[in-house]
Design an enzyme around this catalytic site. Sequence first.
Site, PDB file in Angstrom:
ATOM      1  N   GLN A  51       0.812  -1.230   0.000  1.00 19.90           N
ATOM      2  CA  GLN A  51       0.000   0.000   0.000  1.00 19.90           C
ATOM      3  C   GLN A  51       0.839   1.271   0.000  1.00 19.90           C
ATOM      4  O   GLN A  51       0.334   2.348  -0.290  1.00 19.90           O
ATOM      5  CB  GLN A  51      -0.939   0.018   1.214  1.00 19.90           C
ATOM      6  CG  GLN A  51      -2.031  -1.032   1.125  1.00 19.90           C
ATOM      7  CD  GLN A  51      -2.969  -0.923   2.297  1.00 19.90           C
ATOM      8  OE1 GLN A  51      -2.696  -1.461   3.355  1.00 19.90           O
ATOM      9  NE2 GLN A  51      -4.067  -0.214   2.121  1.00 19.90           N
ATOM     10  N   CYS A  94     -10.735   0.189   3.310  1.00 26.58           N
ATOM     11  CA  CYS A  94      -9.319   0.039   3.000  1.00 26.58           C
ATOM     12  C   CYS A  94      -8.743   1.422   2.692  1.00 26.58           C
ATOM     13  O   CYS A  94      -9.374   2.197   1.968  1.00 26.58           O
ATOM     14  CB  CYS A  94      -9.155  -0.880   1.792  1.00 26.58           C
ATOM     15  SG  CYS A  94      -7.441  -1.145   1.330  1.00 26.58           S
ATOM     16  N   LEU A  95      -7.567   1.707   3.247  1.00 22.64           N
ATOM     17  CA  LEU A  95      -6.951   3.017   3.012  1.00 22.64           C
ATOM     18  C   LEU A  95      -6.645   3.231   1.528  1.00 22.64           C
ATOM     19  O   LEU A  95      -6.510   4.369   1.086  1.00 22.64           O
ATOM     20  CB  LEU A  95      -5.666   3.162   3.841  1.00 22.64           C
ATOM     21  CG  LEU A  95      -5.868   3.243   5.360  1.00 22.64           C
ATOM     22  CD1 LEU A  95      -4.524   3.266   6.075  1.00 22.64           C
ATOM     23  CD2 LEU A  95      -6.680   4.480   5.724  1.00 22.64           C
ATOM     24  N   HIS A 136      -7.288  -9.370   5.967  1.00 23.78           N
ATOM     25  CA  HIS A 136      -7.326  -8.276   4.985  1.00 23.78           C
ATOM     26  C   HIS A 136      -5.895  -7.836   4.633  1.00 23.78           C
ATOM     27  O   HIS A 136      -5.559  -7.662   3.457  1.00 23.78           O
ATOM     28  CB  HIS A 136      -8.138  -7.129   5.592  1.00 23.78           C
ATOM     29  CG  HIS A 136      -8.222  -5.879   4.780  1.00 23.78           C
ATOM     30  ND1 HIS A 136      -9.418  -5.305   4.404  1.00 23.78           N
ATOM     31  CD2 HIS A 136      -7.260  -5.055   4.277  1.00 23.78           C
ATOM     32  CE1 HIS A 136      -9.180  -4.209   3.697  1.00 23.78           C
ATOM     33  NE2 HIS A 136      -7.875  -4.020   3.616  1.00 23.78           N
ATOM     34  N   HIS A 140      -3.421  -8.264   1.109  1.00 23.57           N
ATOM     35  CA  HIS A 140      -2.676  -7.218   0.392  1.00 23.57           C
ATOM     36  C   HIS A 140      -1.319  -7.736  -0.087  1.00 23.57           C
ATOM     37  O   HIS A 140      -0.832  -7.322  -1.135  1.00 23.57           O
ATOM     38  CB  HIS A 140      -2.436  -5.998   1.289  1.00 23.57           C
ATOM     39  CG  HIS A 140      -3.550  -4.990   1.298  1.00 23.57           C
ATOM     40  ND1 HIS A 140      -3.978  -4.334   0.165  1.00 23.57           N
ATOM     41  CD2 HIS A 140      -4.314  -4.513   2.315  1.00 23.57           C
ATOM     42  CE1 HIS A 140      -4.958  -3.494   0.491  1.00 23.57           C
ATOM     43  NE2 HIS A 140      -5.184  -3.588   1.784  1.00 23.57           N
TER      44      HIS A 140
HETATM   45 NI    NI Z   1      -6.619  -2.533   2.895  1.00 24.66          NI
END
Ligand code: NI
Length: 169
Positions: A51, A94-95, A136, A140
């Site tokens: 991310q 989710c960011l 979660h 990722h």
């Molecule tokens: Ni996320």
Amino acid sequence: MGLKPILFVPDPLLRKMASPVEEITNDIKQLLDDMAQTMYDAPGIGLAGPQIGELKRVIVMDCSRDEDGDELWQMINPEIIQIAKETTTLEEGCLSIPGHNADVTRPAWVDVRFTDINGTEQQMKAEGLLAACVQHEIDHLNGVLFIDHISKLKKNMIWRKVLKEVRHS
Ligand code: NI
């Protein structure tokens, strides 16, 4: 050092497989601290390497919601070693997909093996919100997003909005 920019969908890095960390160097420790800082700043309850564009198997989480103090988890090479047969449904966000939430059904608990920031191998049994969060975040590391776990209809709805937002930004 410090805060890192968070990548948003449809950034292709979010769909890549992250590589295992071979050695816990000062750079890795710094990365995990930067990730924690970035997560708290967002604010969010979890963040994975990809991310912020780091394709390494590292995640940070804090699902305590300040109820009884911070409970920061910083995991290197986390691996799910056992999963519940029963499932539970929680709303996730989710960011990397800001402003979109959806109910996601996952195993109700998981056992996770990981290496901590000091290089010690540990295990964690996660239940409730923490179980959803760790699944979660590990997703990722495999290029999987929470929208991959929901109905095609709901996913398309979110995706259409995301693409519209991208065009307008
Ligand atoms: Ni996320």
